[in-house]
Write a protein that holds these residues in place. Sequence first.
Motif, PDB file in Angstrom:
ATOM      1  N   LEU A  62       7.033 -20.837 -19.155  1.00 16.33           N
ATOM      2  CA  LEU A  62       6.557 -19.520 -18.362  1.00 16.33           C
ATOM      3  C   LEU A  62       5.191 -19.799 -17.557  1.00 16.33           C
ATOM      4  N   PHE A  63       5.357 -19.472 -16.358  1.00 20.41           N
ATOM      5  CA  PHE A  63       4.135 -19.643 -15.410  1.00 20.41           C
ATOM      6  C   PHE A  63       3.862 -18.485 -14.786  1.00 20.41           C
ATOM      7  N   LYS A  64       2.953 -17.410 -15.325  1.00 20.36           N
ATOM      8  CA  LYS A  64       2.533 -16.262 -14.637  1.00 20.36           C
ATOM      9  C   LYS A  64       1.376 -16.406 -13.772  1.00 20.36           C
ATOM     10  N   TYR A  65       1.757 -15.820 -12.432  1.00 19.75           N
ATOM     11  CA  TYR A  65       0.684 -16.111 -11.247  1.00 19.75           C
ATOM     12  C   TYR A  65       0.393 -14.783 -10.783  1.00 19.75           C
ATOM     13  N   ALA A  66      -0.923 -14.730 -10.454  1.00 17.17           N
ATOM     14  CA  ALA A  66      -1.346 -13.307  -9.740  1.00 17.17           C
ATOM     15  C   ALA A  66      -2.131 -13.664  -8.558  1.00 17.17           C
ATOM     16  N   ASN A  67      -2.223 -12.724  -7.755  1.00 12.69           N
ATOM     17  CA  ASN A  67      -3.277 -12.456  -6.519  1.00 12.69           C
ATOM     18  C   ASN A  67      -3.646 -11.075  -6.020  1.00 12.69           C
ATOM     19  N   THR A  68      -4.543 -10.743  -5.436  1.00  7.84           N
ATOM     20  CA  THR A  68      -4.740  -9.539  -4.998  1.00  7.84           C
ATOM     21  C   THR A  68      -4.305  -9.001  -3.597  1.00  7.84           C
ATOM     22  N   GLN A  69      -3.479 -10.104  -2.882  1.00  5.16           N
ATOM     23  CA  GLN A  69      -3.261  -9.507  -1.652  1.00  5.16           C
ATOM     24  C   GLN A  69      -1.692  -9.105  -1.784  1.00  5.16           C
ATOM     25  N   SER A  70      -1.143  -8.199  -0.868  1.00  2.06           N
ATOM     26  CA  SER A  70      -0.018  -7.548  -0.538  1.00  2.06           C
ATOM     27  C   SER A  70       1.246  -8.528  -0.652  1.00  2.06           C
ATOM     28  N   PRO A  71       2.457  -8.321  -0.985  1.00  2.00           N
ATOM     29  CA  PRO A  71       3.603  -9.087  -1.143  1.00  2.00           C
ATOM     30  C   PRO A  71       3.861  -9.730   0.542  1.00  2.00           C
ATOM     31  N   ASN A  72       3.286  -8.915   1.613  1.00  2.00           N
ATOM     32  CA  ASN A  72       3.605  -9.586   2.983  1.00  2.00           C
ATOM     33  C   ASN A  72       2.544 -10.586   3.511  1.00  2.00           C
TER      34      ASN A  72
ATOM     35  N   ALA B 181      -8.119 -20.538   3.326  1.00  2.00           N
ATOM     36  CA  ALA B 181      -7.900 -18.875   3.108  1.00  2.00           C
ATOM     37  C   ALA B 181      -7.799 -18.456   4.343  1.00  2.00           C
ATOM     38  N   GLY B 182      -6.813 -18.631   5.224  1.00  2.00           N
ATOM     39  CA  GLY B 182      -6.625 -18.239   6.594  1.00  2.00           C
ATOM     40  C   GLY B 182      -7.799 -18.983   7.335  1.00  2.00           C
ATOM     41  N   GLY B 183      -7.922 -18.478   8.772  1.00  3.89           N
ATOM     42  CA  GLY B 183      -8.765 -19.031   9.740  1.00  3.89           C
ATOM     43  C   GLY B 183     -10.053 -18.678   9.463  1.00  3.89           C
ATOM     44  N   PHE B 184     -10.746 -18.721  10.610  1.00  5.73           N
ATOM     45  CA  PHE B 184     -12.338 -18.470  10.580  1.00  5.73           C
ATOM     46  C   PHE B 184     -12.515 -17.136  10.244  1.00  5.73           C
ATOM     47  N   ARG B 185     -13.718 -17.067   9.447  1.00  3.73           N
ATOM     48  CA  ARG B 185     -14.077 -15.625   9.100  1.00  3.73           C
ATOM     49  C   ARG B 185     -14.808 -14.909  10.362  1.00  3.73           C
ATOM     50  N   ASN B 186     -14.599 -13.668  10.484  1.00  2.00           N
ATOM     51  CA  ASN B 186     -15.053 -12.868  11.655  1.00  2.00           C
ATOM     52  C   ASN B 186     -15.626 -11.677  11.266  1.00  2.00           C
TER      53      ASN B 186
ATOM     54  N   VAL C 131     -20.498   3.239   2.076  1.00  2.00           N
ATOM     55  CA  VAL C 131     -21.362   2.237   1.242  1.00  2.00           C
ATOM     56  C   VAL C 131     -21.781   1.165   1.879  1.00  2.00           C
ATOM     57  N   VAL C 132     -20.939   0.581   2.867  1.00  4.38           N
ATOM     58  CA  VAL C 132     -21.158  -0.633   3.567  1.00  4.38           C
ATOM     59  C   VAL C 132     -20.828  -0.097   4.923  1.00  4.38           C
ATOM     60  N   GLU C 133     -21.369  -0.833   5.868  1.00  6.70           N
ATOM     61  CA  GLU C 133     -21.082  -0.640   7.199  1.00  6.70           C
ATOM     62  C   GLU C 133     -20.071  -1.849   8.082  1.00  6.70           C
ATOM     63  N   ALA C 134     -20.022  -2.804   7.528  1.00 13.00           N
ATOM     64  CA  ALA C 134     -19.314  -4.107   8.290  1.00 13.00           C
ATOM     65  C   ALA C 134     -18.940  -5.027   7.032  1.00 13.00           C
ATOM     66  N   GLN C 135     -17.938  -5.848   7.332  1.00 12.26           N
ATOM     67  CA  GLN C 135     -17.397  -6.821   6.524  1.00 12.26           C
ATOM     68  C   GLN C 135     -17.084  -7.942   7.447  1.00 12.26           C
ATOM     69  N   GLU C 136     -16.634  -8.924   6.706  1.00 10.94           N
ATOM     70  CA  GLU C 136     -16.427 -10.377   7.166  1.00 10.94           C
ATOM     71  C   GLU C 136     -15.151 -10.876   6.429  1.00 10.94           C
ATOM     72  N   ASN C 137     -14.157 -11.267   7.175  1.00 11.94           N
ATOM     73  CA  ASN C 137     -13.031 -11.834   6.512  1.00 11.94           C
ATOM     74  C   ASN C 137     -12.203 -12.468   7.665  1.00 11.94           C
ATOM     75  N   PRO C 138     -10.865 -13.260   7.325  1.00 13.49           N
ATOM     76  CA  PRO C 138     -10.212 -13.754   8.516  1.00 13.49           C
ATOM     77  C   PRO C 138      -9.451 -12.529   8.931  1.00 13.49           C
ATOM     78  N   PHE C 139      -8.855 -12.721  10.094  1.00 13.46           N
ATOM     79  CA  PHE C 139      -8.123 -11.611  10.714  1.00 13.46           C
ATOM     80  C   PHE C 139      -6.840 -10.962   9.893  1.00 13.46           C
ATOM     81  N   SER C 140      -6.320 -12.035   9.148  1.00 13.88           N
ATOM     82  CA  SER C 140      -5.007 -11.904   8.369  1.00 13.88           C
ATOM     83  C   SER C 140      -5.632 -10.801   7.125  1.00 13.88           C
ATOM     84  N   ASN C 141      -6.452 -11.002   6.467  1.00 14.09           N
ATOM     85  CA  ASN C 141      -7.191 -10.229   5.543  1.00 14.09           C
ATOM     86  C   ASN C 141      -7.679  -8.814   5.991  1.00 14.09           C
ATOM     87  N   THR C 142      -8.356  -8.638   7.112  1.00 17.85           N
ATOM     88  CA  THR C 142      -8.721  -7.411   7.817  1.00 17.85           C
ATOM     89  C   THR C 142      -7.445  -6.665   8.222  1.00 17.85           C
ATOM     90  N   VAL C 143      -6.281  -7.141   8.610  1.00 18.48           N
ATOM     91  CA  VAL C 143      -5.192  -6.272   8.936  1.00 18.48           C
ATOM     92  C   VAL C 143      -4.343  -6.144   7.634  1.00 18.48           C
TER      93      VAL C 143
END
Length: 342
Positions: free
Chosen positions: A40-50, A156-161, A215-227
């Motif tokens: 059995l291989f149990k796997y997890a990540n924090t992103q949504s199924p989509n 992990a996605g494209g460039f971070r912005n 608490v924070v005013e800005a963040q940086e991530n690839p477009f995919s994570n931001t959406v």
Amino acid sequence: MRKCGLLFLIVSVGVGLAFTVADRAMAEQEPMEAEEEVYLFKYANTQSPNHPRSKSMEFFKEQLEKASNGRIEVELYFSGVLGKEAEVLDMVVTGSVQGCRGGLFERANKKYLLYTLPFMFENTEQVIRLMRSEFGDRINQEAMDNGIYIPACGVAGGFRNITSNVKPIRNPADLRGLKMRTPPIDMTIKTFKALGANPQQVAYTETYMALKNGVVEAQENPFSNTVDMKFYEVQKYLSVVNWQLHPDPFYVNPDWYNSLPDNLKAVFDSVAESTMIYSDTIWLNSEKDYYYILRDELAVNELTPAATHQFREAVKSVWQSYVDDGFFSWEDINEAIRIAKD
């Protein structure tokens, strides 16, 4: 044309290569006998199924269960249901979960930070070329020294912005004093300190509320994570600075992996490799669509070449600090740049 600094891969090529690797693993696996053990291989990540990371792991499950003739069963847990990224990685190290993907890669091997040097890569092809070279293989293998097996690594996605609810980021001066959410990654924290921002470490799954509540005013991530995390709902500006890409190691518990017979180890490694090819392909292609979504929701600006040069000059001290601290050498950096650009 360098639109948004993104270079999108051709889906059919990447997916075809991924299936070729998985099909080879299936052909080499002998039929399962009734009495043979099932793993059995149990796997997890924090992103949504989509999210592209999750979709690629659906591919992994399908291909591995086929290639192993049912001898490896895969359970997938998305959306952080088993915990935050740090908690899940701890579970992988202790063996209560067998695999995960996400941040915190410097815990596996500090040399992963070499991939994240600010403004190091001109496009995504360069970093993928480096990760799939012998140089990249060595970084993966050295993670065993920290109790983590990594059969393959992607991007992990494209460039971070950067998104912000205060102002657009057009030059380094615009970051001064800005409360910037960062992951608990040393390179990111050092970079934004060097740029004059005020980095705040907030868990990925808690970032939306931190932005909403100020608490924070800005963040940086690839477009995919931001959406995917809907950060755009609580931000006003998107600044396409293309400052960094993150590696996406596939973390696996080494005791579980070593419990497999040799033929299943080979199958697992082949499918893991094909999965990361598939992940890179769908993730990088999807970044274009995610950008269009953000463009409709936020005020967008892109850096001029002169501004990009200002940012690069402002973070040179970050590169030197990692050499001074012995994480890697200038020889390592120069070798990586040569391989990436070949």
